[in-house]
Design a protein around this motif. Structure first.
Motif, short mmCIF file in Angstrom:
data_model
loop_
_atom_site.label_atom_id
_atom_site.label_comp_id
_atom_site.label_asym_id
_atom_site.label_seq_id
_atom_site.Cartn_x
_atom_site.Cartn_y
_atom_site.Cartn_z
N PHE A 60 -2.65 28.39 -13.77
CA PHE A 60 -1.39 27.86 -14.34
C PHE A 60 -1.48 26.35 -14.55
N MET A 61 -1.98 25.65 -13.54
CA MET A 61 -1.98 24.19 -13.62
C MET A 61 -2.87 23.70 -14.77
N GLN A 62 -3.95 24.42 -15.04
CA GLN A 62 -4.86 23.95 -16.09
C GLN A 62 -4.50 24.45 -17.48
N LYS A 63 -3.78 25.57 -17.56
CA LYS A 63 -3.62 26.20 -18.89
C LYS A 63 -2.19 26.29 -19.41
N ALA A 64 -1.18 26.15 -18.55
CA ALA A 64 0.18 26.45 -19.00
C ALA A 64 0.83 25.32 -19.79
N ALA A 66 2.57 22.80 -18.65
CA ALA A 66 3.95 22.71 -18.16
C ALA A 66 4.35 21.30 -17.70
N PHE A 67 3.37 20.41 -17.54
CA PHE A 67 3.65 19.15 -16.82
C PHE A 67 4.68 18.26 -17.52
N LYS A 68 4.54 18.10 -18.83
CA LYS A 68 5.38 17.12 -19.52
C LYS A 68 6.86 17.51 -19.42
N ALA A 265 1.82 29.15 -22.48
CA ALA A 265 1.94 27.77 -22.96
C ALA A 265 2.98 27.66 -24.07
N SER A 266 3.18 28.75 -24.81
CA SER A 266 4.14 28.74 -25.92
C SER A 266 5.59 28.86 -25.45
#
Ligand SMILES: N[C@@H](CCC(=O)N[C@@H](CS)C(=O)NCC(=O)O)C(=O)O
Length: 279
Positions: A60-64, A66-68, A265-266
């Protein structure tokens, strides 16, 4: 707790920690994203993210992506591993990807040899939040989300602990594990063949039997081009019981999306905004 990795991202921090878990009786690794607002010590709400088969805290942390948006909304995200791990932890006897390591199914196993370590329900509901709330500038506002096997985890843990979470969401969840191959293999292997012990681990049956203290807002997103849709995921079962019980489910079918993190991610922005509204 041992810090394993630390990366500054979008003004906040992604960190990985390893700790000795009393619940799973082995070392567990989890990841946490702390938004920029947490740098000043402000207590932020937490979204618990449960990943799917074969995953660790890293997918999740590398591909989602979500951070921004999590940073803008001021939400921390915690991603546990998907099973206990280590030399003494038993795996599927054929080392299959859908049972044992990487496939803990967010339940407390009762069957040997799995019952000693495979206690992911208690780990995610109790031990991990206690640890997070003792060590990081977070509030007790919690939401839960996940993908596939982790979607099953989010739905069942959220339904059964409605006073601990404020909202539930899931991507491509296994909604009715008692009636699909992944679920039947996991529930019989971890809980035994007596199906009365499976009911608490099946979102469709929990809603059907009204096994929740209060209805929580629930958002489910499912891609129409998901390879696992017909055989394993079958969201129409969830829609049917939610309609019958008047449960506040918002199920959206997303045209052309598959089972991967490209789908997550979408739609992760929509899910984060959904949870932010309910904290
Ligand atoms: N067919 C896959 C099934 C596993 C799978 O699709 N896992 C999903 C969760 S159920 C996933 O998130 N995989 C890791 C990733 O895409 O980063 C396999 O054999 O490995």
């Amino acid at each position: 707790m041992e810090l394993v990795a630390s990366n500054k991202v979008v003004g906040g921090w992604h960190k990985r920690y390893r700790h000795a878990s009393q619940t799973t009786q082995c070392d567990m690794t989890f990841a946490i994203f702390l938004p920029e607002t947490a740098n000043s010590g402000k207590q932020v709400p937490v979204l618990y993210w449960l990943s799917g088969l074969t995953c660790t805290d890293e997918n999740f942390m590398q591909k989602a992506g979500a951070f921004k948006i999590a940073n803008e909304l001021g939400i921390a995200i915690v991603a546990p591993d998907t099973s206990p791990r280590g030399e003494n932890v038993p795996d599927d006897e054929h080392t299959a990807y859908d049972f044992g390591l990487g496939a803990g199914f967010y339940l407390n196993a009762t069957q040997p040899p799995y019952h000693t370590h495979y206690q992911m329900y208690d780990y995610v509901v109790k031990e991990l939040p206690n640890l997070i709330e003792n060590h990081f500038p977070v509030s007790k506002a919690r939401a839960i989300s996940g993908h596939s096997m982790g979607g099953h985890g989010a739905l069942t843990l959220g339904l059964r602990n409605a006073t601990r979470y404020s909202s539930i969401s899931a991507f491509s969840p296994i909604v009715h594990p008692s009636a699909c191959p992944w679920g039947i293999k996991a529930l019989s292997g971890y809980l035994g063949d007596d199906k009365t012990h499976w009911q608490n681990h099946d979102a469709v049956l929990l809603i059907k039997n009204k096994q929740y203290a209060r209805p929580l807002p629930m958002l489910v997103s499912q891609g129409t081009a998901d390879n696992f849709l017909e055989e394993q995921l079958q969201p129409w079962h969830l829609q049917k019981v939610a309609t019958e019980q008047n449960y506040p489910l918002q199920l959206e079918m997303c045209d052309g999306y598959d089972h991967s993190y490209f789908f997550i991610a979408s739609y992760i922005e929509k899910h984060l905004k959904f949870h932010a509204k309910h904290f």
